[in-house]
Design an enzyme around this catalytic site. Structure first.
Site, PDB file in Angstrom:
ATOM      1  N   PHE A  49     -10.840  -0.276  -4.922  1.00 47.01           N
ATOM      2  CA  PHE A  49     -11.589   0.613  -4.044  1.00 47.01           C
ATOM      3  C   PHE A  49     -11.720   1.973  -4.746  1.00 47.01           C
ATOM      4  O   PHE A  49     -10.781   2.434  -5.392  1.00 47.01           O
ATOM      5  CB  PHE A  49     -10.753   0.744  -2.764  1.00 47.01           C
ATOM      6  CG  PHE A  49     -11.309   1.618  -1.695  1.00 47.01           C
ATOM      7  CD1 PHE A  49     -12.319   1.164  -0.862  1.00 47.01           C
ATOM      8  CD2 PHE A  49     -10.791   2.895  -1.487  1.00 47.01           C
ATOM      9  CE1 PHE A  49     -12.810   1.972   0.154  1.00 47.01           C
ATOM     10  CE2 PHE A  49     -11.278   3.695  -0.467  1.00 47.01           C
ATOM     11  CZ  PHE A  49     -12.291   3.240   0.345  1.00 47.01           C
ATOM     12  N   ASN A 109      -3.198   4.087   2.764  1.00 47.11           N
ATOM     13  CA  ASN A 109      -4.605   4.026   3.159  1.00 47.11           C
ATOM     14  C   ASN A 109      -5.012   2.568   2.986  1.00 47.11           C
ATOM     15  O   ASN A 109      -5.639   2.199   2.009  1.00 47.11           O
ATOM     16  CB  ASN A 109      -5.448   4.936   2.262  1.00 47.11           C
ATOM     17  CG  ASN A 109      -6.935   4.775   2.536  1.00 47.11           C
ATOM     18  OD1 ASN A 109      -7.335   4.405   3.631  1.00 47.11           O
ATOM     19  ND2 ASN A 109      -7.763   5.030   1.528  1.00 47.11           N
ATOM     20  N   PRO A 110      -4.587   1.711   3.911  1.00 50.97           N
ATOM     21  CA  PRO A 110      -4.813   0.272   3.719  1.00 50.97           C
ATOM     22  C   PRO A 110      -6.251  -0.084   4.088  1.00 50.97           C
ATOM     23  O   PRO A 110      -6.968   0.762   4.631  1.00 50.97           O
ATOM     24  CB  PRO A 110      -3.844  -0.337   4.732  1.00 50.97           C
ATOM     25  CG  PRO A 110      -3.846   0.629   5.867  1.00 50.97           C
ATOM     26  CD  PRO A 110      -3.996   1.991   5.241  1.00 50.97           C
TER      27      PRO A 110
HETATM   28  N1  GLN Z   1      -4.860   3.331  -1.535  1.00 56.82           N
HETATM   29  C1  GLN Z   1      -6.106   3.285  -2.272  1.00 56.82           C
HETATM   30  C2  GLN Z   1      -6.957   4.475  -1.886  1.00 56.82           C
HETATM   31  O1  GLN Z   1      -6.571   5.214  -1.035  1.00 56.82           O
HETATM   32  C3  GLN Z   1      -6.798   1.979  -2.017  1.00 56.82           C
HETATM   33  C4  GLN Z   1      -7.298   1.867  -0.619  1.00 56.82           C
HETATM   34  C5  GLN Z   1      -7.767   0.466  -0.295  1.00 56.82           C
HETATM   35  O2  GLN Z   1      -7.928  -0.372  -1.158  1.00 56.82           O
HETATM   36  N2  GLN Z   1      -8.030   0.237   0.939  1.00 56.82           N
HETATM   37  O3  GLN Z   1      -8.002   4.699  -2.415  1.00 56.82           O
END
Ligand code: GLN
Length: 251
Positions: free
Chosen positions: A90, A186-187
């Site tokens: 991401f 931040n899942p």
């Molecule tokens: N923790 C990473 C970010 O904040 C990835 C987040 C995710 O893949 N949902 O960008």
């Protein structure tokens, strides 16, 4: 062709699709290895044909394929760090910089903390927090080995000592009987079926975007698992969706 003509033609392509003009300058800076200020001050300068071809290919990836510019360039910036990204991770967002800023501000006087970043992706949260707070040990967990490859590279490029672990949310910490003072995550939290732009939907890993139970599943599971991981007086920080506040309070 000179810079001026290239910029004019590119603007037409980008504006036709309501895309961002600033991407033209980002791509030009990248292929020319020159700052935009130099390009704008030398609009009459001719572009080398090979460089022009490279630029046209990259611009087509943006305009035609709607590929996010971070994937085209292979990097992005997060909290003043340059991070490698590819479509296994991401792309770190501004909102998450805000989360990291809040965490750093709240915990700046604490020492010797043990911290875990859950669903680390590119490693952005783990690395920025490790570099800005007095963290004794930083764990970063992700279920994707490919994401962990990117995150490990980012940690070593940015000189951050982080213990990366493959696994499902807090499960590997539970399995190894590890305890932490701070959990940050931040899942994936987007509800399945939520309409996203082509740039996001067609290019970013769905594993990193969507979560069951209207996007709440990962928060729920982390909160349950945290009972076995979080030390007394510990903290949990989450990024959540704009409409998930009340449901988070309920959880
Ligand atoms: N923790 C990473 C970010 O904040 C990835 C987040 C995710 O893949 N949902 O960008």
């Amino acid at each position: 062709m000179n810079y001026e003509t290239v910029i004019k033609r590119s603007k037409k392509m980008v504006e036709r699709n309501n895309q961002e003009v600033r991407v033209i300058y980002m791509l030009l800076e990248h292929v020319l290895n020159l700052p935009t200020s130099h390009i704008l001050a030398n609009l009459e300068e001719e572009i080398d044909e090979n460089i022009l071809e490279e630029f046209s290919e990259l611009l087509a990836e943006y305009v035609v394929d709607e590929k996010p510019v971070a994937y085209i360039l292979g990097y992005t910036y997060f909290y003043n760090l340059k991070l490698t990204v590819n479509n296994d991770v991401f792309i770190p967002r501004k909102e998450t910089e805000e989360l990291v800023g809040i965490v750093i501000d709240l915990l700046k006087d604490k020492e010797d903390m043990i911290v875990a970043d859950i669903a680390t992706g590119s490693g952005n949260i783990a690395i920025s927090v490790k570099k800005n707070l007095k963290v004794d040990k930083m764990y970063a967990v992700d279920i994707s080995d490919k994401a962990l490859d990117v995150a490990s590279k980012n940690a070593s490029d940015n000189d951050a000592d982080i213990h990366f672990i493959n696994g499902d949310l807090l499960q590997p910490l539970i399995d190894n009987d590890l305890k932490v003072d701070v959990i940050i995550s931040n899942p994936p939290y987007i509800k399945e079926g939520y309409p996203l732009s082509n740039a996001v939907y067609n290019h970013e890993p769905h594993l990193a975007l969507f979560a069951k139970k209207d996007g709440m599943e990962n928060y729920e599971r982390i909160l349950v698992q945290s009972k076995q991981v979080l030390n007394d007086g510990g903290y949990i920080f989450f990024e959540i969706g704009f409409d998930q506040g009340q449901r988070m309070i309920d959880l």
